[in-house]
Design a protein around this motif. Structure first.
Motif, PDB file in Angstrom:
ATOM      1  N   PHE A  69       0.808   6.708   1.097  1.00  0.00           N
ATOM      2  CA  PHE A  69       0.077   5.739   0.286  1.00  0.00           C
ATOM      3  C   PHE A  69       0.552   5.824  -1.164  1.00  0.00           C
ATOM      4  O   PHE A  69       0.587   6.904  -1.752  1.00  0.00           O
ATOM      5  N   GLN A  70       0.919   4.658  -1.727  1.00  0.00           N
ATOM      6  CA  GLN A  70       1.467   4.596  -3.076  1.00  0.00           C
ATOM      7  C   GLN A  70       0.667   3.678  -3.990  1.00  0.00           C
ATOM      8  O   GLN A  70       1.101   3.373  -5.088  1.00  0.00           O
ATOM      9  N   ALA A  71      -0.505   3.250  -3.519  1.00  0.00           N
ATOM     10  CA  ALA A  71      -1.362   2.362  -4.318  1.00  0.00           C
ATOM     11  C   ALA A  71      -2.795   2.479  -3.818  1.00  0.00           C
ATOM     12  O   ALA A  71      -3.044   2.970  -2.715  1.00  0.00           O
ATOM     13  N   GLY A  72      -3.714   2.017  -4.627  1.00  0.00           N
ATOM     14  CA  GLY A  72      -5.111   1.965  -4.217  1.00  0.00           C
ATOM     15  C   GLY A  72      -5.802   3.314  -4.212  1.00  0.00           C
ATOM     16  O   GLY A  72      -5.318   4.288  -4.792  1.00  0.00           O
ATOM     17  N   ALA A  73      -6.922   3.369  -3.534  1.00  0.00           N
ATOM     18  CA  ALA A  73      -7.783   4.557  -3.521  1.00  0.00           C
ATOM     19  C   ALA A  73      -7.107   5.784  -2.915  1.00  0.00           C
ATOM     20  O   ALA A  73      -7.494   6.909  -3.212  1.00  0.00           O
ATOM     21  N   TYR A  74      -6.095   5.575  -2.069  1.00  0.00           N
ATOM     22  CA  TYR A  74      -5.460   6.700  -1.365  1.00  0.00           C
ATOM     23  C   TYR A  74      -4.088   7.039  -1.938  1.00  0.00           C
ATOM     24  O   TYR A  74      -3.322   7.787  -1.336  1.00  0.00           O
ATOM     25  N   ASN A  75      -3.762   6.499  -3.119  1.00  0.00           N
ATOM     26  CA  ASN A  75      -2.476   6.745  -3.762  1.00  0.00           C
ATOM     27  C   ASN A  75      -2.182   8.247  -3.843  1.00  0.00           C
ATOM     28  O   ASN A  75      -3.021   9.022  -4.294  1.00  0.00           O
ATOM     29  N   GLY A  76      -0.991   8.640  -3.372  1.00  0.00           N
ATOM     30  CA  GLY A  76      -0.592  10.048  -3.408  1.00  0.00           C
ATOM     31  C   GLY A  76      -0.955  10.814  -2.155  1.00  0.00           C
ATOM     32  O   GLY A  76      -0.558  11.967  -2.003  1.00  0.00           O
ATOM     33  N   SER A  77      -1.682  10.205  -1.247  1.00  0.00           N
ATOM     34  CA  SER A  77      -2.080  10.862   0.004  1.00  0.00           C
ATOM     35  C   SER A  77      -1.193  10.378   1.152  1.00  0.00           C
ATOM     36  O   SER A  77      -0.556   9.335   1.064  1.00  0.00           O
ATOM     37  N   THR A  78      -1.157  11.169   2.226  1.00  0.00           N
ATOM     38  CA  THR A  78      -0.402  10.780   3.420  1.00  0.00           C
ATOM     39  C   THR A  78      -1.252  10.994   4.659  1.00  0.00           C
ATOM     40  O   THR A  78      -2.190  11.789   4.655  1.00  0.00           O
ATOM     41  N   VAL A  79      -0.879  10.283   5.724  1.00  0.00           N
ATOM     42  CA  VAL A  79      -1.459  10.468   7.049  1.00  0.00           C
ATOM     43  C   VAL A  79      -0.295  10.614   8.019  1.00  0.00           C
ATOM     44  O   VAL A  79       0.618   9.785   8.023  1.00  0.00           O
ATOM     45  N   ALA A  80      -0.304  11.682   8.824  1.00  0.00           N
ATOM     46  CA  ALA A  80       0.751  11.924   9.806  1.00  0.00           C
ATOM     47  C   ALA A  80       0.317  11.386  11.169  1.00  0.00           C
ATOM     48  O   ALA A  80      -0.770  11.707  11.652  1.00  0.00           O
ATOM     49  N   ILE A  81       1.186  10.566  11.771  1.00  0.00           N
ATOM     50  CA  ILE A  81       0.896   9.931  13.057  1.00  0.00           C
ATOM     51  C   ILE A  81       1.984  10.312  14.048  1.00  0.00           C
ATOM     52  O   ILE A  81       3.171  10.273  13.712  1.00  0.00           O
ATOM     53  N   MET A  82       1.557  10.659  15.256  1.00  0.00           N
ATOM     54  CA  MET A  82       2.520  11.012  16.292  1.00  0.00           C
ATOM     55  C   MET A  82       1.975  10.579  17.638  1.00  0.00           C
ATOM     56  O   MET A  82       0.787  10.714  17.908  1.00  0.00           O
ATOM     57  N   LEU A  86       0.817  -1.221   0.000  1.00  0.00           N
ATOM     58  CA  LEU A  86       0.000   0.000   0.000  1.00  0.00           C
ATOM     59  C   LEU A  86       0.844   1.262   0.000  1.00  0.00           C
ATOM     60  O   LEU A  86       0.401   2.306  -0.446  1.00  0.00           O
ATOM     61  N   GLY A  87       2.053   1.170   0.555  1.00  0.00           N
ATOM     62  CA  GLY A  87       2.905   2.348   0.637  1.00  0.00           C
ATOM     63  C   GLY A  87       4.023   2.151   1.632  1.00  0.00           C
ATOM     64  O   GLY A  87       4.469   1.025   1.869  1.00  0.00           O
ATOM     65  N   ARG A  88       4.458   3.262   2.245  1.00  0.00           N
ATOM     66  CA  ARG A  88       5.595   3.253   3.161  1.00  0.00           C
ATOM     67  C   ARG A  88       5.259   4.078   4.391  1.00  0.00           C
ATOM     68  O   ARG A  88       4.524   5.057   4.310  1.00  0.00           O
ATOM     69  N   ALA A  89       5.841   3.679   5.520  1.00  0.00           N
ATOM     70  CA  ALA A  89       5.811   4.494   6.738  1.00  0.00           C
ATOM     71  C   ALA A  89       7.188   5.131   6.843  1.00  0.00           C
ATOM     72  O   ALA A  89       8.193   4.428   6.988  1.00  0.00           O
ATOM     73  N   LEU A 139       8.170   4.129  22.899  1.00  0.00           N
ATOM     74  CA  LEU A 139       8.721   4.893  21.789  1.00  0.00           C
ATOM     75  C   LEU A 139       7.911   6.152  21.546  1.00  0.00           C
ATOM     76  O   LEU A 139       6.684   6.151  21.724  1.00  0.00           O
ATOM     77  N   LEU A 140       8.580   7.201  21.113  1.00  0.00           N
ATOM     78  CA  LEU A 140       7.896   8.370  20.575  1.00  0.00           C
ATOM     79  C   LEU A 140       7.890   8.170  19.064  1.00  0.00           C
ATOM     80  O   LEU A 140       8.944   8.148  18.427  1.00  0.00           O
ATOM     81  N   MET A 141       6.703   7.965  18.500  1.00  0.00           N
ATOM     82  CA  MET A 141       6.547   7.718  17.066  1.00  0.00           C
ATOM     83  C   MET A 141       6.241   9.032  16.354  1.00  0.00           C
ATOM     84  O   MET A 141       5.396   9.811  16.809  1.00  0.00           O
ATOM     85  N   ASN A 142       6.918   9.264  15.246  1.00  0.00           N
ATOM     86  CA  ASN A 142       6.682  10.432  14.406  1.00  0.00           C
ATOM     87  C   ASN A 142       6.843   9.954  12.964  1.00  0.00           C
ATOM     88  O   ASN A 142       7.961   9.811  12.482  1.00  0.00           O
ATOM     89  N   MET A 143       5.709   9.666  12.306  1.00  0.00           N
ATOM     90  CA  MET A 143       5.811   9.064  10.975  1.00  0.00           C
ATOM     91  C   MET A 143       4.658   9.485  10.077  1.00  0.00           C
ATOM     92  O   MET A 143       3.595   9.870  10.541  1.00  0.00           O
ATOM     93  N   ASN A 144       4.936   9.395   8.787  1.00  0.00           N
ATOM     94  CA  ASN A 144       3.932   9.614   7.760  1.00  0.00           C
ATOM     95  C   ASN A 144       3.658   8.286   7.078  1.00  0.00           C
ATOM     96  O   ASN A 144       4.597   7.597   6.663  1.00  0.00           O
ATOM     97  N   PHE A 145       2.388   7.926   6.960  1.00  0.00           N
ATOM     98  CA  PHE A 145       2.001   6.790   6.140  1.00  0.00           C
ATOM     99  C   PHE A 145       1.798   7.359   4.740  1.00  0.00           C
ATOM    100  O   PHE A 145       0.880   8.160   4.517  1.00  0.00           O
TER     101      PHE A 145
END
Length: 175
Positions: A110-123, A85-88, A102-108
């Protein structure tokens, strides 16, 4: 069209939508995916880039900073034909002195499917050995512009010898 005929049509359209409406006209999207953190082997996706003097003697690796570019897949098996689906991409920091947290700071990304080209920021804080961990969705781009919500993480597999892990993430996103 009569009001009585419009209601069934609206219900049908809402049921067919991948995201449901929430208060204020926002959509709510639920995405389940698997995050693969690979520290071992010839091609790791997570690399320690910094540590403190105390890190190597700490029972929690306190002070370690890890940069990630982890695969995200539909299913838990990274080596099968499961759909990528993509990369974190981001970092996690061992911020717990007395517990592995852990302190998580990442962007999901998306490189495939309905959300291709979009990101979600998680912290947020990730107490690794809790059965369910909750972190904040703090933003996004593309389909998820102005996103907010939460992510729940559940460890699927963890190899204590290598540190490799597969984690199930359930994202609940308002956008």
């Amino acid at each position: 069209m009569a009001a009585a005929a419009v209601l069934p049509l609206l219900l049908l359209l809402a049921a067919a939508s991948p995201a449901s409406a929430v208060a204020g006209g926002d959509k709510q999207t639920h995405i389940k995916l698997y995050w693969h953190d690979v520290l071992s082997g010839a091609s790791p996706t997570a690399v320690r880039v910094a540590s403190a003097a105390v890190t190597n003697t700490s029972k929690t690796s306190f002070g370690a900073v890890v940069v990630i570019d982890d695969p995200l897949t539909e299913g838990p098996d990274l080596n099968s034909s499961t759909t990528p689906l993509g990369r974190a991409q981001g970092t996690y920091i061992s911020a717990g002195k007395d517990e592995v947290a852990l302190l998580m700071n990442m962007n999901f990304v998306f490189q495939a499917g309905a959300y291709n080209g979009s990101t979600v920021a998680i912290m947020g804080r990730n107490p690794v050995f809790d059965s369910v961990r909750e972190m904040a969705v703090v933003g996004g781009t593309g389909v998820f512009r102005m996103a907010r919500g939460y992510a729940q993480a559940r460890t699927h597999t963890l190899d204590l010898n290598t540190g490799d892990a597969t984690v199930e993430y359930n994202l609940y996103i308002n956008h």
